[in-house]
Design an enzyme around this catalytic site. Structure first.
Site, mmCIF file in Angstrom:
data_model
loop_
_atom_site.group_PDB
_atom_site.id
_atom_site.type_symbol
_atom_site.label_atom_id
_atom_site.label_comp_id
_atom_site.label_asym_id
_atom_site.label_seq_id
_atom_site.Cartn_x
_atom_site.Cartn_y
_atom_site.Cartn_z
ATOM 1 C CD GLU A 1 32.727 2.966 39.304
ATOM 2 O OE1 GLU A 1 31.546 2.638 39.504
ATOM 3 O OE2 GLU A 1 33.687 2.284 39.681
ATOM 4 C CD GLU B 1 31.748 -0.486 45.100
ATOM 5 O OE1 GLU B 1 31.249 -1.579 45.405
ATOM 6 O OE2 GLU B 1 31.308 0.217 44.173
ATOM 7 C CG ASP C 1 25.656 6.435 36.770
ATOM 8 O OD1 ASP C 1 25.675 6.727 37.986
ATOM 9 O OD2 ASP C 1 25.655 5.257 36.360
#
Ligand code: XIL
Length: 459
Positions: free
Chosen positions: A378, A271, A380
């Site tokens: 990651e 990030e 979801d």
């Protein structure tokens, strides 16, 4: 899940057994020499090719071939042109893109979602190759049936605390996933809480659990602007560029060497960008400057030369300012030899605008063209606030997961899809979001079956 061949596949295999393939026979399950492609091909002698012969591909070439359900193509190619690659399409459908990562002969794998039968394979070199650049060379095309090509691994993030407390948590992982990412345990806040005082206990528990069950581990994450110990964010004596680089190097060295060959894929930097493509403000950026990313990758390569070094980011799945900033950085790193191997797309999303398969494939293909691997790291899919029926909501959630799994299957450079947790009982965005593949009682949801079908049984 076992894969049972359907009647058409059995028939195709039987017909092969009774009629051995010849050069004129379109039924060539064992692949073909590139010289049998029709179109813009020129046979060339190539001492580097395994049998000394290859073709130079300057435009479009085609070939009909019989394939079984779930086949893959393995194309052996080489190119001395930076940025050159191959586009492959089947039956005139959308094309998939491969960067010719190196001038040495190497294989690129194309996984296909097709039914058994005869198909038209089309190949095109890109960009339009000319000038001092040698054309793209292809030696042969092999056909791999599913199971022999690279699989797509299914991974999950896990927490050491729940591993110790909850039997179903561990059992569900062991039965259904291939790969484990420690959710927080490998972040600097936990690993180096005091300067020079490393604490690997929680991460070690997850790594030994994974290894005891034959699972692989992703290391997440070496350099991140969040979840830092206060001695890094509020130092008693202000950092200088040199003193903070020394901290970063010591951290990367110590952590990567602690795990050695037990963790061979790392999120080196996490990030670094804002949504508008500018650098995120964090202590690394403020003190070291924008090249902190590059420095981290160089330290990581030196610490563990065999590891796959990944740049990971959030909300970079579509073609926007952030993903263009990442792509520019990746292209620049490749050009200058900064050791970057892969891009991680986190794909935290929700029911109200998840990236569809074609968008994900386009994004992944842009990185693949640079010779990089990609992963979904990651995922979801938050479901709170959805007002239609719960059944429609869980179908939509299954669509989001199916799209990501399909994209990862279709783009050969994508080798893993990781979900950010296992069950809705343990998730960073709260159980009310019900974002994962298993419900709070560890029952598989429609999303789980969608992923499993897309990864193991595409047809
Ligand atoms: C999250 C964890 O899931 C939470 O438990 C923790 O409190 C904060 O971090 N992007 C990342 C992950 O790369 O490390 C973050 O994990 C989620 C967003």
């Amino acid at each position: 899940m076992r894969w049972f061949p359907n009647v058409a596949v059995v028939a195709a295999v039987m017909s092969l057994m009774v009629s051995p393939a010849s050069a004129a026979d379109p039924v060539l399950l064992r692949g073909f020499e590139a010289s049998t492609l029709h179109g813009a091909v020129r046979p060339v002698d190539d001492p580097g090719a395994p049998d000394g012969r290859a073709i130079s591909l300057a435009g479009v070439a085609t070939r009909r071939v019989a394939l079984v359900t779930g086949s893959g193509l393995v194309v052996r190619l080489a190119s001395s042109c930076v940025g050159a690659g191959l586009r492959v399409r089947l039956d005139g459908g959308p094309s998939l893109t491969f960067g010719a990562g190196s001038s040495a002969w190497h294989d690129v794998r194309l996984r296909l979602r097709i039914t058994a039968g005869e198909h038209l394979i089309g190949m095109r070199s890109f960009p339009r190759l000319r000038g001092g650049c040698t054309r793209l060379r292809v030696e042969r095309v092999d056909v791999a049936t599913r199971g022999r090509g690279d699989p797509v691994l299914l991974g999950a993030a896990m927490r050491a605390q729940n591993l110790a407390d909850d039997h179903l948590y561990a059992a569900t992982f062991v039965a259904n996933f291939d790969s484990l990412t420690p959710e927080n345990e490998l972040k600097m806040l936990f690993v180096e809480p005091q300067p020079g005082r490393y604490d690997f206990r929680a991460a070690d528990a997850l790594v030994s659990f994974a290894r005891a069950h034959g699972k692989t581990v992703r290391g997440h994450t070496l350099v991140y602007g969040s979840q830092l110990p206060s001695w890094v964010t509020n130092p008693p004596v202000p950092w200088t560029r040199a003193s903070l680089l020394a901290v970063m190097k010591d951290y990367i060295d110590t952590v990567m060497k602690h795990y050695g060959s037990q963790i061979l894929t790392w999120d080196v930097v996490n990030e670094a960008f804002n949504d508008d493509g500018s650098f995120r403000d964090n202590v690394w950026y403020r003190v070291i400057g924008r090249d902190y990313v590059e420095q981290a990758f160089r330290f990581a390569r030196a610490a563990s030369p065999g590891a796959v070094l990944t740049y990971n980011d959030i909300a970079a799945e579509t073609d926007d300012a952030k993903s263009r900033a990442i792509l520019r950085m990746a292209a620049d790193f490749r050009r200058r030899g900064v050791p970057l191997d892969a891009i991680g797309l986190q794909n935290h999303t929700n029911l109200f605008g998840f990236p569809r398969a074609d968008i994900l494939e386009a994004t992944m293909s842009r990185y693949a063209t640079l010779g990089l691997r990609v992963e979904i790291t990651e995922m979801d899919v938050g479901a709170a606030g959805y007002s239609a029926s719960p059944a429609t909501g869980s179908q939509l959630q299954a669509d989001a997961y199916r799209d990501a799994a399909t994209a990862c299957w279709d783009v050969a450079a994508c080798g893993r899809l990781t979900t950010w947790g296992i069950s809705d009982a343990v998730t960073w965005i709260g159980s009310a979001q019900a974002p994962l593949l298993f419900d709070s009682a560890y029952e598989p949801k429609p999303a789980f079956y969608a992923v499993r079908q897309a990864l193991l049984d595409p047809r």
